[in-house]
Design a protein around this motif. Structure first.
Motif, short mmCIF file in Angstrom:
data_model
loop_
_atom_site.label_atom_id
_atom_site.label_comp_id
_atom_site.label_asym_id
_atom_site.label_seq_id
_atom_site.Cartn_x
_atom_site.Cartn_y
_atom_site.Cartn_z
N ALA A 83 0.83 -1.21 0.00
CA ALA A 83 0.00 0.00 0.00
C ALA A 83 0.87 1.25 0.00
CB ALA A 83 -0.93 -0.01 1.20
N GLY A 84 1.98 1.23 0.72
CA GLY A 84 2.89 2.38 0.70
C GLY A 84 3.49 2.61 -0.68
N SER A 85 3.81 1.54 -1.38
CA SER A 85 4.35 1.67 -2.73
C SER A 85 3.30 2.23 -3.68
CB SER A 85 4.84 0.32 -3.26
OG SER A 85 5.90 -0.15 -2.47
N VAL A 86 2.08 1.74 -3.56
CA VAL A 86 0.99 2.24 -4.42
C VAL A 86 0.72 3.71 -4.11
CG1 VAL A 86 -1.47 1.99 -4.93
CG2 VAL A 86 -0.02 -0.03 -4.78
N LYS A 87 0.74 4.07 -2.84
CA LYS A 87 0.53 5.47 -2.45
C LYS A 87 1.61 6.36 -3.03
CE LYS A 87 0.11 8.47 1.54
NZ LYS A 87 0.26 8.59 2.98
N ALA A 88 2.86 5.90 -3.01
CA ALA A 88 3.95 6.69 -3.57
C ALA A 88 3.77 6.88 -5.08
CB ALA A 88 5.29 6.02 -3.28
N VAL A 89 3.28 5.85 -5.77
CA VAL A 89 3.02 5.97 -7.20
C VAL A 89 1.93 7.00 -7.46
CG1 VAL A 89 2.09 4.76 -9.21
CG2 VAL A 89 3.81 3.66 -7.80
N VAL A 90 0.85 6.93 -6.67
CA VAL A 90 -0.27 7.87 -6.86
C VAL A 90 0.19 9.29 -6.55
CG1 VAL A 90 -2.53 8.53 -5.96
CG2 VAL A 90 -2.04 6.15 -6.47
N ASN A 91 0.94 9.49 -5.48
CA ASN A 91 1.43 10.83 -5.13
C ASN A 91 2.37 11.37 -6.19
OD1 ASN A 91 -0.03 10.87 -2.78
ND2 ASN A 91 1.69 10.32 -1.47
N ARG A 92 3.17 10.51 -6.77
CA ARG A 92 4.11 10.96 -7.80
C ARG A 92 3.37 11.39 -9.06
NH1 ARG A 92 9.38 7.61 -9.83
NH2 ARG A 92 10.38 9.36 -10.87
N ARG A 93 2.30 10.69 -9.38
CA ARG A 93 1.54 11.04 -10.60
C ARG A 93 0.69 12.29 -10.42
NH1 ARG A 93 -0.31 5.20 -13.01
NH2 ARG A 93 1.79 4.51 -13.51
N THR A 94 0.19 12.52 -9.20
CA THR A 94 -0.67 13.67 -8.97
C THR A 94 0.11 14.91 -8.56
OG1 THR A 94 -1.06 13.03 -6.67
CG2 THR A 94 -2.65 12.26 -8.32
N ALA A 95 1.39 14.76 -8.22
CA ALA A 95 2.20 15.91 -7.81
C ALA A 95 2.46 16.79 -9.03
CB ALA A 95 3.53 15.44 -7.21
N PRO A 96 2.47 18.11 -8.82
CA PRO A 96 2.76 18.98 -9.95
C PRO A 96 4.19 18.77 -10.41
CG PRO A 96 2.72 20.24 -7.91
CD PRO A 96 2.24 18.85 -7.59
N ALA A 97 4.39 18.94 -11.69
CA ALA A 97 5.72 18.75 -12.25
C ALA A 97 6.66 19.80 -11.70
CB ALA A 97 5.66 18.84 -13.78
N ALA A 98 7.90 19.43 -11.53
CA ALA A 98 8.89 20.37 -11.01
C ALA A 98 9.08 21.48 -12.03
CB ALA A 98 10.21 19.65 -10.78
N PRO A 99 9.19 22.73 -11.55
CA PRO A 99 9.36 23.83 -12.50
C PRO A 99 10.67 23.69 -13.25
CG PRO A 99 9.71 24.59 -10.25
CD PRO A 99 9.21 23.17 -10.16
N GLN A 100 10.61 23.95 -14.52
CA GLN A 100 11.78 23.87 -15.37
C GLN A 100 12.61 25.13 -15.18
OE1 GLN A 100 12.63 21.24 -17.12
NE2 GLN A 100 10.80 20.16 -16.43
N PRO A 101 13.93 25.02 -15.16
CA PRO A 101 14.75 26.21 -15.02
C PRO A 101 14.55 27.13 -16.23
CG PRO A 101 16.11 24.30 -15.51
CD PRO A 101 14.71 23.81 -15.29
N ALA A 102 14.62 28.42 -15.97
CA ALA A 102 14.41 29.40 -17.03
C ALA A 102 15.53 29.29 -18.06
CB ALA A 102 14.36 30.80 -16.44
N GLN A 103 15.15 29.31 -19.32
CA GLN A 103 16.12 29.24 -20.40
C GLN A 103 16.66 30.64 -20.67
OE1 GLN A 103 17.17 26.48 -21.84
NE2 GLN A 103 15.82 25.20 -20.63
N PRO A 104 17.95 30.77 -20.89
CA PRO A 104 18.46 32.10 -21.22
C PRO A 104 17.92 32.53 -22.58
CG PRO A 104 20.17 30.44 -21.49
CD PRO A 104 18.98 29.76 -20.89
N PRO A 105 17.78 33.84 -22.78
CA PRO A 105 17.24 34.29 -24.07
C PRO A 105 18.17 33.88 -25.21
CG PRO A 105 18.09 36.14 -22.80
CD PRO A 105 18.13 34.94 -21.91
N ALA A 106 17.55 33.58 -26.32
CA ALA A 106 18.32 33.16 -27.48
C ALA A 106 19.12 34.35 -28.01
CB ALA A 106 17.38 32.63 -28.56
N PRO A 107 20.33 34.12 -28.52
CA PRO A 107 21.10 35.24 -29.07
C PRO A 107 20.38 35.80 -30.30
CG PRO A 107 22.18 33.15 -29.54
CD PRO A 107 21.01 32.87 -28.64
#
Length: 168
Positions: A83-107
């Motif tokens: 049950a703990g493993s299944v809970k971890a899978v469910v929490n991982r899928r419902t967690a918001p995605a980690a914010p992506q680092p900002a890309q530097p402006p293109a030259p």
């Protein structure tokens, strides 16, 4: 020797089969990181699963006595770990995605018609002087205001201890 006989001893046979299935399931869930579980929980899953699967093998193929004890409480641990493993899978899928680092402006794209950079007519910034700043006079320590002690009210008997009346 094979002790699994669902016709003569169905309870014992199902007990051994469930021990084996739960042990294998715990080993698989611990071996592959499906839910992003921490290392300690994964190791616990693998060790408990190996113990359950090994005990099931022992009961199914090595055990040769007529008397045995069935402990259904033993299935609490696999249920909790799975049950703990299944809970971890469910929490991982419902967690918001980690914010992506900002890309530097293109030259900027190369423009063959662009004018070369011209020096700016702005005056240069003043340079700090090499002279050390003059020391500041010492500031007096801030004073803490003093509060006069509270004075009891004369006509309030609870404000101060009462003396017996003085008689001569």
């Amino acid at each position: 020797m094979n002790n699994l006989d669902f016709g003569n001893h169905p309870l014992f046979s199902w007990y051994v089969a469930l021990m084996a299935v739960s042990g294998i399931a715990m080993v698989i869930l611990g071996a592959i990181n499906v839910g992003g579980q921490k290392g300690g929980w994964r190791v616990l899953n693998i060790l408990a699963g190996a113990a359950f699967a090994g005990y099931a093998y022992y009961l199914g193929f090595v055990f040769d006595e007529d008397v045995y004890h069935i402990y259904f409480q033993a299935f609490i641990l696999p249920v909790l770990l799975i049950a703990g493993s299944v809970k971890a899978v469910v929490n991982r899928r419902t967690a918001p995605a980690a914010p992506q680092p900002a890309q530097p402006p293109a030259p900027p794209a190369h423009d063959p018609n662009a004018q070369p950079l011209q020096p700016s007519p702005v005056a240069p910034a003043p340079q700090p002087s090499p002279v050390a700043p003059a020391p500041q006079p010492a500031q007096p320590a801030p004073t803490i205001p003093t509060i006069p002690p509270a004075r009891p009210v004369a006509d309030n008997p609870y404000a101060q201890p009462q003396r017996p009346p003085h008689t001569n």
